[in-house]
Design an enzyme around this catalytic site. Structure first.
Site, mmCIF file in Angstrom:
data_model
loop_
_atom_site.group_PDB
_atom_site.id
_atom_site.type_symbol
_atom_site.label_atom_id
_atom_site.label_comp_id
_atom_site.label_asym_id
_atom_site.label_seq_id
_atom_site.Cartn_x
_atom_site.Cartn_y
_atom_site.Cartn_z
ATOM 1 N N ASP A 183 0.845 -1.196 0.000
ATOM 2 C CA ASP A 183 0.000 0.000 0.000
ATOM 3 C C ASP A 183 0.879 1.245 0.000
ATOM 4 O O ASP A 183 1.770 1.371 0.839
ATOM 5 C CB ASP A 183 -0.902 -0.016 1.243
ATOM 6 N N HIS A 222 -3.906 13.929 0.955
ATOM 7 C CA HIS A 222 -4.109 13.048 2.113
ATOM 8 C C HIS A 222 -2.914 13.170 3.069
ATOM 9 O O HIS A 222 -3.090 13.359 4.272
ATOM 10 C CB HIS A 222 -4.272 11.602 1.635
ATOM 11 N N GLU A 230 -10.612 3.568 3.577
ATOM 12 C CA GLU A 230 -9.731 4.395 2.752
ATOM 13 C C GLU A 230 -10.067 4.117 1.292
ATOM 14 O O GLU A 230 -10.008 2.974 0.837
ATOM 15 C CB GLU A 230 -8.254 4.095 3.032
ATOM 16 N N GLU A 247 -9.223 3.888 -2.337
ATOM 17 C CA GLU A 247 -7.958 3.718 -3.059
ATOM 18 C C GLU A 247 -8.189 3.019 -4.397
ATOM 19 O O GLU A 247 -9.239 2.422 -4.642
ATOM 20 C CB GLU A 247 -6.973 2.864 -2.232
ATOM 21 N N ASP A 262 -8.899 0.151 1.893
ATOM 22 C CA ASP A 262 -7.896 -0.228 2.892
ATOM 23 C C ASP A 262 -8.428 0.153 4.277
ATOM 24 O O ASP A 262 -8.088 1.181 4.830
ATOM 25 C CB ASP A 262 -6.579 0.508 2.580
ATOM 26 N N ARG A 276 -7.908 3.416 13.321
ATOM 27 C CA ARG A 276 -7.085 4.598 13.603
ATOM 28 C C ARG A 276 -6.520 4.620 15.015
ATOM 29 O O ARG A 276 -5.430 5.148 15.239
ATOM 30 C CB ARG A 276 -7.917 5.869 13.375
ATOM 31 N N GLN A 319 -3.699 2.194 15.056
ATOM 32 C CA GLN A 319 -2.626 2.782 14.236
ATOM 33 C C GLN A 319 -1.843 3.835 15.024
ATOM 34 O O GLN A 319 -0.609 3.882 14.983
ATOM 35 C CB GLN A 319 -3.259 3.418 12.995
ATOM 36 N N TYR A 359 2.187 2.838 15.277
ATOM 37 C CA TYR A 359 2.804 3.095 13.961
ATOM 38 C C TYR A 359 4.238 3.564 13.996
ATOM 39 O O TYR A 359 4.944 3.499 12.985
ATOM 40 C CB TYR A 359 1.953 4.044 13.123
ATOM 41 N N LYS A 376 -3.980 -2.154 9.903
ATOM 42 C CA LYS A 376 -4.321 -2.254 8.487
ATOM 43 C C LYS A 376 -4.568 -3.691 8.043
ATOM 44 O O LYS A 376 -5.267 -3.926 7.064
ATOM 45 C CB LYS A 376 -3.146 -1.720 7.651
ATOM 46 N N THR A 382 -8.676 -5.917 3.749
ATOM 47 C CA THR A 382 -8.601 -4.959 2.641
ATOM 48 C C THR A 382 -9.551 -5.468 1.567
ATOM 49 O O THR A 382 -9.395 -6.591 1.089
ATOM 50 C CB THR A 382 -7.164 -4.866 2.080
ATOM 51 N N GLU A 386 -9.921 12.197 7.752
ATOM 52 C CA GLU A 386 -9.798 13.541 7.195
ATOM 53 C C GLU A 386 -11.140 14.270 7.139
ATOM 54 O O GLU A 386 -11.219 15.460 7.391
ATOM 55 C CB GLU A 386 -9.279 13.455 5.753
HETATM 56 MN MN MN Z 1 -4.028 2.897 2.761
#
Ligand code: MN
Length: 409
Positions: free
Chosen positions: A121, A128, A193, A195, A227, A231, A234, A238, A247, A251, A355
């Site tokens: 990914d 973003h 997400e 994508e 994806d 959060r 994460q 991360y 993640k 997916t 976001e």
């Molecule tokens: Mn992603």
């Protein structure tokens, strides 16, 4: 390369393919797979390529058991597209006389086009990256490597699921800022997400990078990809090595591969880079027509909550694939690359809730309001997220990427 298969006026004897709202007109011819069968979609029908391959020789090899890896070969793939276009436009064709090779799409249980070996990914939307960066570093949102390196991480192929598969809410380590220690609990900040997924075609041997000028020989086409992201997991896990369990729980991928041949009218100039990228990521053709103009949208609770476009990505698919192989790492047929969340510059074009609900540092998140009166800061159990994508351009037939659908258990 444009040719007669992009003729806006071409129609099929499969009537539903000619309906203006059809995602799968004869100009599209996306490939997909059901158990043991390679398929191509036309209108509201599918053509069973594997059954045909048992009777007739087709340009793409090894289709008879539903293996689509033969599509990695660009020349064979284009020949198959041309053969299908001829068969589906002419009422005198062999296939028009053998209509039992078609059946309704609604009756087919699609699976992923390939058994994916490796999934990566990327993070190719500068909008973003800037918006998410501003949550953590308001004064310096974009890290200094961003405009030089197509940032990515290795994902898990084992949790790739086809559109329509339910997504279990993950549990993981969560730590509130003021808590002395984390707890292990169900994720509370579950997000999607938006994508694009890019299917790798011909691979490269260990130690032999892929040249950007030849990168089109190394990918087949695109699908929609969600994806899913936890959060709160994460945020705690991360650093320093990047996303991991936040993640890898699921997916989702849409089942149809829209080939680069079908997309020929929809390539457009790449994002301007100043200073220019390093030589291995800089190619005149890629700069001129390496980006894809695809209109994308996210539906939650039956309503569209954001719209964006893949032409706004900072890196092209070609640059991502070239960069991935630039250290000599082998790419293999059927591998999957994802673009990263595709967000536009405008706040309402954000490709994820992280976001979309962000107002500014120190301010509470602004939930998205749904027409049923409820609102969402993050996803609730029972929520269904649907990604959609369309290629549209004056003078050409519109193509739909189909749907990437998933609901939260
Ligand atoms: Mn992603």
């Amino acid at each position: 390369m444009l040719d007669h298969t992009h003729d806006e006026k071409a129609t099929s004897w499969v009537e539903s393919a000619n309906w203006p709202e059809s995602a799968f007109p004869v100009q599209h011819l996306p490939f997909g797979r059901a158990m043991g069968r390679g398929l191509v979609a036309i209108g509201d029908q599918v053509v069973d390529l594997s059954a045909i391959a048992r009777e007739k020789s087709l340009p793409v090899s090894d289709l008879s058991h539903g293996n689509l890896l033969g599509l990695a070969d660009g020349k064979a793939r284009r020949e198959l597209r041309h053969w299908l276009f001829e068969q589906l436009t002419s009422t005198n064709s062999w296939l028009a006389g053998h209509r039992h090779f078609l059946r309704p799409l609604a009756e087919v249980h699609m699976i992923l086009p390939f058994v994916v070996g490796d999934y990566t990914d990327f993070y190719a939307s500068i909008h973003h990256a800037t918006r998410v960066g501003s949550m953590f570093r308001p004064d310096n949102p974009l890290l200094p490597n961003y405009t030089w390196v197509p940032i990515g991480y290795h994902g898990r192929a084992s949790s790739l699921i086809v559109s329509g598969t339910a997504v279990p809410r993950p549990s993981g380590q969560l730590k509130a800022d003021d808590a002395p220690a984390p707890v292990f609990a169900p994720c509370k900040m579950l997000d999607y997400e938006l994508e694009l997924g890019c299917w790798v075609g011909n691979g490269n041997p260990l130690g032999e990078p892929i040249e950007l000028a030849r990168v089109r020989d190394h990918w087949i086409g695109v699908s929609l990809l969600n994806d899913w992201s936890a959060r709160d997991i994460q945020r705690w896990e991360y650093q320093p090595l990047g996303p991991f369990l936040a993640k890898s729980f699921a997916t989702s991928v849409s089942p149809w591969i829209t080939t680069q041949e079908a997309l020929a009218p929809f390539f457009c100039p790449a994002a301007a880079h100043s200073p220019p990228p390093l030589d291995y990521l800089n190619d005149p053709q890629d700069q001129r027509e390496g980006a894809l103009d695809l209109q994308l949208e996210v539906e939650l609770g039956g309503q569209t909550i954001s719209r964006s476009n893949s032409k706004d990505l900072f890196w092209t698919l070609g640059q991502m694939l070239t960069h991935h192989a630039s250290n000599g790492c082998p790419m293999r047929p059927g591998d999957l690359l994802a673009s990263g969340t595709i967000s536009g510059e405008a706040p309402e074009s954000a490709g994820c809730l992280l976001e979309l609900t962000w107002v500014g540092p120190g301010q509470p998140r602004q939930p998205v309001k749904l027409t049923d009166g409820s609102s969402r800061t993050f996803l609730q159990n029972g929520d269904e997220v649907v990604l959609r994508g369309w290629a549209r351009r004056d003078g050409f037939r519109s193509l739909g990427l189909g749907e990437c659908r998933g609901d939260i258990l």
